[in-house]
Design an enzyme around this catalytic site. Sequence first.
Site, short mmCIF file in Angstrom:
data_model
loop_
_atom_site.label_atom_id
_atom_site.label_comp_id
_atom_site.label_asym_id
_atom_site.label_seq_id
_atom_site.Cartn_x
_atom_site.Cartn_y
_atom_site.Cartn_z
CG MET A 20 33.89 40.07 33.27
SD MET A 20 35.41 40.55 34.16
CE MET A 20 35.22 39.66 35.71
CB SER A 27 28.35 39.71 37.37
OG SER A 27 29.64 39.65 37.95
CB THR A 28 30.54 43.96 36.54
OG1 THR A 28 31.46 42.87 36.62
CG2 THR A 28 31.27 45.27 36.76
CG ASP A 80 27.28 32.38 35.90
OD1 ASP A 80 26.98 31.23 35.55
OD2 ASP A 80 27.06 32.84 37.04
CG HIS A 135 28.75 36.61 39.74
ND1 HIS A 135 29.04 36.80 38.42
CD2 HIS A 135 28.05 35.45 39.79
CE1 HIS A 135 28.55 35.81 37.70
NE2 HIS A 135 27.94 34.98 38.51
#
Length: 371
Positions: free
Chosen positions: A310, A190-191, A313, A217
């Site tokens: 972050m 993600s991030t 997940d 994401h």
Amino acid sequence: MAAAYKRVLQPGERIRVLVVDDSAVIRRLVTHALEQDPLIEVVGVASNGAIGLQRIPQLSPDVLTLDIEMPEMNGLEMLRSIRRDCPQLRVIMFSTLTERGAAITLEALTLGADDYVAKVSNEGSLDRSMNRLRDEMIPKIKQFFSFPDQNRAAARPVQTDILGAGMVRQGMTVPQKLRVRPRVVVIGVSTGGPTALGAILPDLPMGFPLPVLVVQHMPPLFTKLLAERLHATCQLPVEEARQGSPVEPGKILIAPGDFHFKVASNGSGLRVLLDQSPPQNSCRPAVDALFASVGEVYGGAAVAVILTGMGHDGLRGTGILKAQGASVLAQDEASSVVWGMPGAVVNAGLADRVLSLNQVVPEILRIANGN
């Protein structure tokens, strides 16, 4: 890549934010949205990058929200200066959901921006616009910091018996004899993901014998452009996954934005299955959705890789794969932009190896070769 470690806020301390945007309306909107949170303080605003650079030493912000299109000095020019002179400053870009906006945002992430948010569209009312901006931006700002209450919570054991069939608990590992020779590599991120993927995927060699399936994401359009950027730099072909696409050795497939990415057998081979079932962990695509479907099709014949991001997940899906004998690799805190997703896997006792980013591909190759 920006520094990974979260700064601990002391009691009474607030996160200092500088808002840089040429639109007075956006500056006011962002200021009002952020100051609804008692832990955030907007310490100043600037109408372009040149003014913003002048105000950084004056105001000592922790976080910068940065527009891209601005007169005199645009966001990318300012970002280059920040990463050279203020490497610890966290930067969140404002992006428009257009092809040009997505392309420039990906460029900003490559240059070292930590994250991005989409500019508010016409929500019909100022209140709705401000609420949407607040709900999206505040968690992205807070992800870079930890708070005394969070530190105490992190010290408590993580209960992971909800993962899959309840076989994996804190501190337990699957016996080595259950390890299965992998037939697929699955990656959740993600991030910080575009930079992390851009650092590791080009190192996978031509002739790599396994399919590589990735959930990053990102919204629609962003994932298509990300796949195109990676295809230009990787030795393996990279595509955005499409409904019914074959899952083939030596090909990298990226989950499309706003669709869960799963795999299924149709009798003649493995194919991509996309759906818009409800988000998982507030995400669509979700890492958990991919990992769970891989568990159904491949069992434990997988290498599961959790990179910077972050939230948590991928935790549940990793537990499902681990319980079936999959190998689990997690990025370490020092090389992560945010150690949320890999940290959750590590703290649950699910990671076989905790690796810096430059160690990930060598370990994948070692496992894929049966070593």
